[in-house]
Scaffold this motif. Structure first.
Motif, PDB file in Angstrom:
ATOM      1  N   LYS A  53      -1.106   2.499  -5.934  1.00 43.33           N
ATOM      2  CA  LYS A  53      -2.389   3.094  -6.605  1.00 43.33           C
ATOM      3  C   LYS A  53      -1.895   1.950  -7.249  1.00 43.33           C
ATOM      4  CE  LYS A  53      -3.830   6.826  -3.073  1.00 43.33           C
ATOM      5  NZ  LYS A  53      -4.991   6.385  -2.830  1.00 43.33           N
ATOM      6  N   TYR A 102       0.025  14.944   3.220  1.00 41.87           N
ATOM      7  CA  TYR A 102      -1.073  13.452   3.246  1.00 41.87           C
ATOM      8  C   TYR A 102      -0.180  12.516   3.022  1.00 41.87           C
ATOM      9  CZ  TYR A 102      -3.484   9.579   3.760  1.00 41.87           C
ATOM     10  OH  TYR A 102      -4.700   8.310   4.605  1.00 41.87           O
ATOM     11  N   HIS A 103       1.249  11.826   3.713  1.00 44.33           N
ATOM     12  CA  HIS A 103       1.623  10.117   3.273  1.00 44.33           C
ATOM     13  C   HIS A 103       1.534   8.647   3.733  1.00 44.33           C
ATOM     14  CE1 HIS A 103       4.582  12.984   1.698  1.00 44.33           C
ATOM     15  NE2 HIS A 103       4.719  13.794   3.162  1.00 44.33           N
ATOM     16  N   GLY A 104      -0.459   8.270   3.800  1.00 40.13           N
ATOM     17  CA  GLY A 104      -0.608   7.809   4.260  1.00 40.13           C
ATOM     18  C   GLY A 104      -0.974   7.361   5.772  1.00 40.13           C
ATOM     19  N   VAL A 121       3.045   7.502  -4.898  1.00 43.07           N
ATOM     20  CA  VAL A 121       1.445   7.547  -4.380  1.00 43.07           C
ATOM     21  C   VAL A 121       0.926   8.084  -5.572  1.00 43.07           C
ATOM     22  CG1 VAL A 121       0.164   6.320  -3.230  1.00 43.07           C
ATOM     23  CG2 VAL A 121       2.371   6.123  -2.053  1.00 43.07           C
ATOM     24  N   ALA A 122       0.038   9.126  -5.733  1.00 44.53           N
ATOM     25  CA  ALA A 122      -1.131   9.396  -6.257  1.00 44.53           C
ATOM     26  C   ALA A 122      -0.742   9.961  -7.503  1.00 44.53           C
ATOM     27  CB  ALA A 122      -1.850  10.735  -5.200  1.00 44.53           C
ATOM     28  N   GLU A 131       5.094  15.167  -1.208  1.00 47.71           N
ATOM     29  CA  GLU A 131       4.073  14.801  -2.820  1.00 47.71           C
ATOM     30  C   GLU A 131       4.593  15.929  -3.933  1.00 47.71           C
ATOM     31  OE1 GLU A 131       0.259  13.903  -0.958  1.00 47.71           O
ATOM     32  OE2 GLU A 131       0.979  14.951   0.107  1.00 47.71           O
ATOM     33  N   SER A 136       0.976  -1.598  -0.132  1.00 44.72           N
ATOM     34  CA  SER A 136      -0.482   0.220   0.094  1.00 44.72           C
ATOM     35  C   SER A 136       0.951   0.879  -0.090  1.00 44.72           C
ATOM     36  CB  SER A 136      -1.148   0.238   0.868  1.00 44.72           C
ATOM     37  OG  SER A 136      -0.294   0.330   2.462  1.00 44.72           O
ATOM     38  N   GLY A 137       0.261   2.051  -0.465  1.00 49.94           N
ATOM     39  CA  GLY A 137       0.395   3.608  -0.286  1.00 49.94           C
ATOM     40  C   GLY A 137       1.544   4.017   1.103  1.00 49.94           C
ATOM     41  N   SER A 138       0.518   3.347   2.419  1.00 44.96           N
ATOM     42  CA  SER A 138       2.090   4.021   3.785  1.00 44.96           C
ATOM     43  C   SER A 138       2.728   3.047   3.406  1.00 44.96           C
ATOM     44  CB  SER A 138       0.340   3.828   4.503  1.00 44.96           C
ATOM     45  OG  SER A 138      -1.154   4.253   4.077  1.00 44.96           O
ATOM     46  N   ASP A 159       6.719  11.200  -2.674  1.00 47.98           N
ATOM     47  CA  ASP A 159       5.816  10.159  -2.355  1.00 47.98           C
ATOM     48  C   ASP A 159       4.991  10.504  -4.039  1.00 47.98           C
ATOM     49  OD1 ASP A 159       3.618   8.992  -1.776  1.00 47.98           O
ATOM     50  OD2 ASP A 159       3.586   9.882   0.058  1.00 47.98           O
TER      51      ASP A 159
HETATM   52  C1  LIG Z   1       0.192  11.356  -1.573  1.00 48.71           C
HETATM   53  C2  LIG Z   1      -0.149   9.432  -0.875  1.00 48.71           C
HETATM   54  N1  LIG Z   1       0.816   9.170  -0.596  1.00 48.71           N
HETATM   55  C3  LIG Z   1       0.141   7.530   0.415  1.00 48.71           C
HETATM   56  C4  LIG Z   1      -0.923   7.152   0.505  1.00 48.71           C
HETATM   57  C5  LIG Z   1      -0.880   6.321   1.097  1.00 48.71           C
HETATM   58  O1  LIG Z   1      -1.684   5.287   0.169  1.00 48.71           O
HETATM   59  P1  LIG Z   1      -2.605   3.948   1.652  1.00 48.71           P
HETATM   60  O2  LIG Z   1      -4.299   3.730   0.704  1.00 48.71           O
HETATM   61  O3  LIG Z   1      -2.491   2.932  -0.206  1.00 48.71           O
HETATM   62  O4  LIG Z   1      -2.149   3.193   1.783  1.00 48.71           O
HETATM   63  C6  LIG Z   1      -1.821   8.566  -0.363  1.00 48.71           C
HETATM   64  C7  LIG Z   1      -3.256   7.625  -0.084  1.00 48.71           C
HETATM   65  O5  LIG Z   1      -4.302   8.507  -1.173  1.00 48.71           O
HETATM   66  C8  LIG Z   1      -1.372   9.336  -0.822  1.00 48.71           C
HETATM   67  O6  LIG Z   1      -2.317  10.243  -1.545  1.00 48.71           O
END
Ligand SMILES: Cc1ncc(COP(=O)(O)O)c(C=O)c1O
Length: 453
Positions: free
Chosen positions: A286, A151-153, A259-260, A223, A117-119, A257
């Motif tokens: 994601k 926001y990083h999770g 992730v998004a 981000e 997962s992103g987290s 990050d």
């Molecule tokens: C920039 C960013 N990092 C990390 C995450 C966390 O990802 P996850 O929900 O897959 O744990 C998100 C989730 O929206 C995100 O937008």
């Protein structure tokens, strides 16, 4: 599905499911939409209603739902094996995927550490950055810098570097300290400056913290280009490049990050390409699997990787791993996802769609209760305001964003708000006609709701 079957699903849902980021008291009093299938840009519920998937099922769907090639990739892999462990073993799809990931990523990155997962990808990046300094004898470099509203999770490490008080405040006693710098949020600039005459004053804020604390800082995490969950805060051009330069100047690693923003969302494969920036660590999740299966990766530079190598008894090992690390099924679909970007020239085709979004957003920006529209490629935030001139926010009780998304549902569109910000992030494969329809219906929903507020 008949109504009895639907009612029974609703009953079970209300009785047994605890939904994420959801006030369950409110949920139990509502009748949820229950999705049964999908096709291309559409979600289809148990009653057969079709909705445009305006947020790519939480920012993940890339080539649409039930993309034949992705379905087949999973089926083919199922004929071989669904899962085997990466502890003491390797597997074919995760190896092939690593090669592809390194190929499409910024050149500084040469190593792939998988998770789900992103987290978890963020936790891994933080721990790698921390342990690297310990291994290098820079024992005091234990802290992180991050941006306000970041926001990083939701795991504890990710929350520690997060800046969204609304989500994170309650957990403060559990978190490690990190240093927050101002977010480069032009519409609500903390210093009430205007871009570009501000000359990126926000970078001075970052430099001040780095200058004072660099001896105790391991890394900056951010981000790139767009702080998604904060309400689509689009960074001014030059901020990312400036942040990279400051990291170099003060011997601080840069963790991006993605992730998004990764996998085409901003119009390039990774957002950092817009400013030719290479990070030391990068997190992806994601869109990595085309929105099919939970998969994530933390990509690291060779310099970071090398520091962890040593004899067994030196205990330099990175002691971290998750059960489904490098899952073959998820890796197989991720490989096909990346191949499809190339085969279908997806990023080239995106440019006309991005221009269409920009065009329609201009109209939406003119609405009396739309304060700001923010777009980076396929990532869009529309900020609703009570008073446009004063930029006054709607109150929490107004629930402006929430009401707009409920209205959009009635119009056949699934979207999600972030407070007063209406978020759009459709699948990259969406057709021009579907995109027009999505933007028209969102426009209409905003007018309907804000007229009554
Ligand atoms: C920039 C960013 N990092 C990390 C995450 C966390 O990802 P996850 O929900 O897959 O744990 C998100 C989730 O929206 C995100 O937008």
């Amino acid at each position: 599905m008949n109504m009895n079957d639907k009612n029974s699903l609703v009953d079970i849902d209300r009785k047994h499911i605890w939904h994420p980021f959801t006030q369950m008291k409110e949920w139990e009093g509502s009748t949820p939409i229950i999705i049964e299938s999908g096709q291309g840009s559409y979600l289809i519920d148990v009653e057969g209603n079709r909705y445009i998937d305006g947020v790519s099922s939480l920012w993940v769907t890339v080539h649409g739902h039930r993309k034949k090639e992705l379905d087949d990739a999973i089926r083919d892999q199922l004929n071989k094996i669904a899962h085997s462990t990466m502890l003491g073993l390797s597997n074919v799809p995760s190896i092939e995927l690593a090669k592809k990931l390194i190929h499409i990523s910024p050149e500084s990155l040469t190593r792939v550490f998988y998770s789900d997962s992103g987290s978890t990808a963020v936790e891994i990046a933080l721990k790698m950055a921390f342990q690297f300094r310990q291994l290098r004898g820079q024992k005091s470099k234990t802290k992180f810098i991050s941006l306000k509203e970041a926001y990083h999770g939701d795991t504890i490490g990710a929350v520690s570097v997060g800046g969204m008080d609304i989500f994170h405040q309650i957990f403060k006693p559990l978190l490690f300290d990190s240093m927050m710098v101002m977010s480069p949020f032009c519409y609500r600039c903390e210093k009430s400056l205007e871009y570009p005459s501000c000359k990126l004053e926000c970078l001075n804020d970052l430099e001040e913290v780095m200058n004072k604390h660099h001896h105790e800082v391991a890394a900056l995490i951010m981000e790139p280009l767009m702080q998604g969950a904060a309400g689509m805060i689009a960074h001014p051009q030059g901020y990312l490049k400036g942040a990279r330069e400051l990291c170099d100047k003060y011997d601080i690693h840069l963790i991006l990050d993605e992730v998004a923003t990764g996998f085409g969302r901003t119009g390039k494969m990774f957002a950092c390409e817009h400013e030719n920036v290479s990070p030391d660590l990068m997190t992806v999740a994601k869109g990595i699997s085309g929105g099919y299966l939970p998969l994530a990766a933390t990509l690291a530079s060779e310099e970071i990787y090398e520091a962890f190598k040593g004899e067994h008894e030196e205990m330099k090992t990175f002691f971290h791993g998750h059960t489904y690390t490098g899952n073959p099924l998820a890796s197989a679909v991720a490989i096909k996802n990346i191949e499809l970007f190339e085969e279908e020239k997806l990023l080239d085709k995106l440019q006309d769609k991005i221009a269409l979004i920009a065009n329609r957003l201009e109209e939406i920006k003119g609405l009396p209760h739309v304060g700001d529209v923010r777009q980076k490629g396929f990532m869009v935030g529309i900020e609703l305001v009570r008073d446009k001139r004063q930029r006054t926010e709607y109150s929490t009780a107004d629930r402006a964003g929430h009401k707009v998304i409920l209205e959009a549902r009635r119009q056949g569109v699934i979207i999600r708000p972030l407070g007063n910000v209406v978020v759009l992030m459709p699948p990259l494969s969406i057709s021009m006609d579907e995109l027009k329809q999505l933007l028209d219906l969102v426009h209409k929903s905003i007018v309907t709701v804000t007229n009554k507020l």
